[in-house]
Write a protein that holds these residues in place. Structure first.
Motif, PDB file in Angstrom:
ATOM      1  N   ARG A  84      -2.065  -3.670 -19.939  1.00 36.18           N
ATOM      2  CA  ARG A  84      -0.948  -2.844 -20.886  1.00 36.18           C
ATOM      3  C   ARG A  84      -0.570  -2.077 -19.887  1.00 36.18           C
ATOM      4  NH1 ARG A  84      -4.835   2.211 -22.708  1.00 36.18           N
ATOM      5  NH2 ARG A  84      -6.330   2.245 -20.716  1.00 36.18           N
ATOM      6  N   LEU A  85       0.571  -1.271 -20.165  1.00 38.70           N
ATOM      7  CA  LEU A  85       1.356   0.236 -19.395  1.00 38.70           C
ATOM      8  C   LEU A  85       1.335   1.348 -19.865  1.00 38.70           C
ATOM      9  CD1 LEU A  85       3.603   0.321 -17.879  1.00 38.70           C
ATOM     10  CD2 LEU A  85       4.937   0.428 -20.400  1.00 38.70           C
ATOM     11  N   LYS A  86       0.471   1.666 -18.494  1.00 37.50           N
ATOM     12  CA  LYS A  86       0.556   3.343 -18.734  1.00 37.50           C
ATOM     13  C   LYS A  86       1.345   4.172 -17.581  1.00 37.50           C
ATOM     14  CE  LYS A  86      -3.787   1.803 -17.410  1.00 37.50           C
ATOM     15  NZ  LYS A  86      -5.558   1.479 -17.226  1.00 37.50           N
ATOM     16  N   VAL A  87       2.317   5.050 -17.673  1.00 33.64           N
ATOM     17  CA  VAL A  87       3.109   5.998 -17.324  1.00 33.64           C
ATOM     18  C   VAL A  87       2.325   7.345 -17.663  1.00 33.64           C
ATOM     19  CG1 VAL A  87       5.197   6.899 -17.091  1.00 33.64           C
ATOM     20  CG2 VAL A  87       5.682   4.524 -17.893  1.00 33.64           C
ATOM     21  N   ARG A  88       1.972   8.035 -16.152  1.00 38.42           N
ATOM     22  CA  ARG A  88       1.228   8.861 -16.362  1.00 38.42           C
ATOM     23  C   ARG A  88       1.459   9.953 -15.570  1.00 38.42           C
ATOM     24  NH1 ARG A  88      -5.169   6.420 -16.391  1.00 38.42           N
ATOM     25  NH2 ARG A  88      -5.522   5.623 -18.230  1.00 38.42           N
ATOM     26  N   LEU A  89       1.667  11.317 -16.024  1.00 40.35           N
ATOM     27  CA  LEU A  89       1.712  12.830 -14.494  1.00 40.35           C
ATOM     28  C   LEU A  89       0.505  13.274 -14.367  1.00 40.35           C
ATOM     29  CD1 LEU A  89       4.354  14.060 -18.014  1.00 40.35           C
ATOM     30  CD2 LEU A  89       5.023  12.649 -15.492  1.00 40.35           C
ATOM     31  N   LYS A  90       1.023  12.922 -12.741  1.00 37.27           N
ATOM     32  CA  LYS A  90      -0.354  12.896 -12.425  1.00 37.27           C
ATOM     33  C   LYS A  90       0.418  14.915 -11.213  1.00 37.27           C
ATOM     34  CE  LYS A  90      -3.063  10.484 -12.733  1.00 37.27           C
ATOM     35  NZ  LYS A  90      -4.641  10.694 -13.137  1.00 37.27           N
ATOM     36  N   ARG A  91      -0.855  15.321  -9.917  1.00 43.01           N
ATOM     37  CA  ARG A  91      -0.129  16.643  -9.502  1.00 43.01           C
ATOM     38  C   ARG A  91       0.362  16.198  -8.325  1.00 43.01           C
ATOM     39  NH1 ARG A  91      -4.941  21.042  -9.545  1.00 43.01           N
ATOM     40  NH2 ARG A  91      -3.094  23.281 -10.346  1.00 43.01           N
ATOM     41  N   GLU A  92      -0.298  14.879  -8.020  1.00 37.90           N
ATOM     42  CA  GLU A  92      -0.359  13.676  -6.908  1.00 37.90           C
ATOM     43  C   GLU A  92      -0.206  12.698  -7.139  1.00 37.90           C
ATOM     44  OE1 GLU A  92      -2.139  15.155  -2.675  1.00 37.90           O
ATOM     45  OE2 GLU A  92      -3.401  16.038  -4.648  1.00 37.90           O
ATOM     46  N   ILE A  93       0.990  11.583  -6.016  1.00 40.29           N
ATOM     47  CA  ILE A  93       1.345  10.183  -6.490  1.00 40.29           C
ATOM     48  C   ILE A  93      -0.473   9.550  -6.119  1.00 40.29           C
ATOM     49  CG2 ILE A  93       3.864   9.936  -7.623  1.00 40.29           C
ATOM     50  CD1 ILE A  93       4.132   9.419  -4.600  1.00 40.29           C
ATOM     51  N   VAL A  94      -0.648  10.141  -4.643  1.00 43.04           N
ATOM     52  CA  VAL A  94      -1.618   9.693  -4.306  1.00 43.04           C
ATOM     53  C   VAL A  94      -2.641  10.879  -3.564  1.00 43.04           C
ATOM     54  CG1 VAL A  94      -0.465   9.184  -1.742  1.00 43.04           C
ATOM     55  CG2 VAL A  94      -2.583   8.108  -2.788  1.00 43.04           C
ATOM     56  N   THR A  95      -3.635  11.142  -4.080  1.00 45.50           N
ATOM     57  CA  THR A  95      -4.487  12.244  -3.972  1.00 45.50           C
ATOM     58  C   THR A  95      -5.331  12.368  -2.743  1.00 45.50           C
ATOM     59  OG1 THR A  95      -4.975  12.409  -6.290  1.00 45.50           O
ATOM     60  CG2 THR A  95      -6.106  13.876  -5.635  1.00 45.50           C
ATOM     61  N   MET A  96      -4.505  13.082  -2.180  1.00 43.99           N
ATOM     62  CA  MET A  96      -5.591  14.006  -0.618  1.00 43.99           C
ATOM     63  C   MET A  96      -5.828  15.158  -1.146  1.00 43.99           C
ATOM     64  SD  MET A  96      -3.589  14.430   3.378  1.00 43.99           S
ATOM     65  CE  MET A  96      -5.132  13.236   4.873  1.00 43.99           C
ATOM     66  N   GLY A  97      -5.618  15.517  -1.748  1.00 45.10           N
ATOM     67  CA  GLY A  97      -6.053  17.639  -2.329  1.00 45.10           C
ATOM     68  C   GLY A  97      -6.032  18.344  -1.291  1.00 45.10           C
ATOM     69  N   GLN A  98      -4.593  18.193   0.196  1.00 49.88           N
ATOM     70  CA  GLN A  98      -4.420  19.041   1.048  1.00 49.88           C
ATOM     71  C   GLN A  98      -3.223  19.617   0.873  1.00 49.88           C
ATOM     72  OE1 GLN A  98      -6.684  20.234   3.627  1.00 49.88           O
ATOM     73  NE2 GLN A  98      -7.932  18.778   2.423  1.00 49.88           N
ATOM     74  N   PRO A  99      -3.191  21.231   0.600  1.00 48.18           N
ATOM     75  CA  PRO A  99      -1.707  21.706   0.859  1.00 48.18           C
ATOM     76  C   PRO A  99      -1.280  21.843   1.866  1.00 48.18           C
ATOM     77  CG  PRO A  99      -3.899  22.889   1.114  1.00 48.18           C
ATOM     78  CD  PRO A  99      -4.106  22.282   0.772  1.00 48.18           C
ATOM     79  N   GLY A 100       0.046  21.814   1.149  1.00 47.88           N
ATOM     80  CA  GLY A 100       0.798  21.471   2.453  1.00 47.88           C
ATOM     81  C   GLY A 100       1.384  20.287   3.351  1.00 47.88           C
ATOM     82  N   VAL A 101       0.701  19.303   2.605  1.00 53.97           N
ATOM     83  CA  VAL A 101       1.362  17.573   2.948  1.00 53.97           C
ATOM     84  C   VAL A 101       2.723  17.589   1.869  1.00 53.97           C
ATOM     85  CG1 VAL A 101       0.338  15.508   3.178  1.00 53.97           C
ATOM     86  CG2 VAL A 101      -1.035  17.072   3.424  1.00 53.97           C
ATOM     87  N   ASP A 102       3.492  16.888   3.373  1.00 50.56           N
ATOM     88  CA  ASP A 102       4.872  16.459   3.092  1.00 50.56           C
ATOM     89  C   ASP A 102       5.574  15.741   3.861  1.00 50.56           C
ATOM     90  OD1 ASP A 102       7.141  16.141   1.631  1.00 50.56           O
ATOM     91  OD2 ASP A 102       7.981  18.335   1.925  1.00 50.56           O
ATOM     92  N   PRO A 103       4.940  13.944   2.396  1.00 55.77           N
ATOM     93  CA  PRO A 103       5.535  13.154   3.236  1.00 55.77           C
ATOM     94  C   PRO A 103       6.803  13.143   3.825  1.00 55.77           C
ATOM     95  CG  PRO A 103       3.572  11.904   2.200  1.00 55.77           C
ATOM     96  CD  PRO A 103       4.434  13.684   1.987  1.00 55.77           C
TER      97      PRO A 103
END
Length: 305
Positions: A84-103
């Protein structure tokens, strides 16, 4: 034959929720299934479908803010790899959980697939696999260090406990498609590590471009879809998924005394209780009944999450 597109893009989305309906509509119209994650930091996912449907979806995604040069990793699957298709909203698109990380601000130096083999054979380079332990177990680069993490959010703690091992060494990291390295290299730079490198395009790009005879890759690469693993040339690998623990196993592992479809494998049989196994058996029974009716049971679809 289905086209599989693995993609990500770090770009600011002011209102990702507003983008979701349009993406979902284009994907459904094109017969595309899979998962796309949206957050204020960008887009990540793997989808599959007919070639024309994938092309239409990619054209739509490239029209989103900052996504004009989106370059997916394309491969093929003989069977539809997502139910099936899932389009989901997340806090991070890959979860590292570290504040300030900005590629978007800074990442490590990219090393192209053609240069990677020679680069990681340099004794001054420490090669770190940023993927989860169950992914590493079926394949990795020769000489790579396995942090043994259960999830990407465990990586910072592992690094904090082990950083002294890498004093005055170049750090080279890799992951499946590159997204985890975008974050992990940015985080290492913030920790004062000066020489940080990562494989451009990830393992998938390396397996696509580097001939097997010249490769430093050993084994198969775990992928988060119904194919379970791929090898050189992005050929579908031999692995199947244990739907109890979601670890990859080989077809012959089904002959192991601990294997019971949908209930346990030799990796997880000792990790779950009798009550867990009873619940898994009932789930598997319901899946079998649905299949007999020509339907897809929700529990079978959930195993893709």
């Amino acid at each position: 034959m289905f086209t599989v597109a693995a993609l990500y893009r770090f770009t600011p989305f002011d209102d990702p929720a507003a983008l979701a309906p349009g993406i979902e509509a284009v994907a459904r119209d094109g017969g595309v299934t899979g998962t796309l994650l949206l957050a204020t930091e960008g887009l990540n996912g793997t989808v599959a479908g007919p070639g024309e449907g994938i092309a239409a979806l990619l054209a739509h995604l490239r029209g989103l803010p900052g996504c004009a040069d989106l370059e997916p990793k394309l491969s093929t699957a003989t069977e539809r790899p997502f139910a099936r298709l899932k389009v989901r909203l997340k806090r991070e698109i890959v979860t590292m959980g570290q504040p300030g990380v900005d590629p978007r601000a800074a990442t490590g130096h990219y090393v192209s697939p053609s240069q990677w083999t020679e680069f990681i054979r340099d004794p001054e380079v420490a090669v770190i696999d940023t993927r989860n332990a169950y992914e590493v177990a079926i394949g990795t680069f020769e000489g790579a260090i396995d942090p043994g993490t259960d999830s990407f959010r465990d990586f910072p703690a592992w690094w904090a406990a082990n950083r002294d091992r890498f004093h005055n060494r170049k750090i080279a990291m890799f992951c499946t498609g590159g997204i985890r390295c975008e974050k992990s290299t940015n985080w290492l730079l913030s920790q004062g590590v000066e020489e940080v490198y990562h494989l451009e395009g990830g393992i998938l790009k390396y397996l696509e471009e580097v001939p097997e005879a010249e490769s430093a890759w050993q084994g198969e690469c775990f992928v988060f879809d119904g194919r379970v693993s791929v090898g050189h040339g992005l050929r579908e690998g031999p692995h199947i998924l244990c739907h109890a623990c979601r670890r990859p196993i080989r077809p012959e592992d089904r002959q192991h005394p601990d294997y019971e479809e949908g209930v346990a494998c030799h990796h997880c049989a000792a990790e779950t209780s009798a009550e867990d196994k009873a619940r898994f058996r009932e789930r598997q029974r319901q899946i079998a009944l649905a299949r007999a009716r020509g339907e897809t049971h929700l529990a079978a679809e959930a195993s893709e999450d």
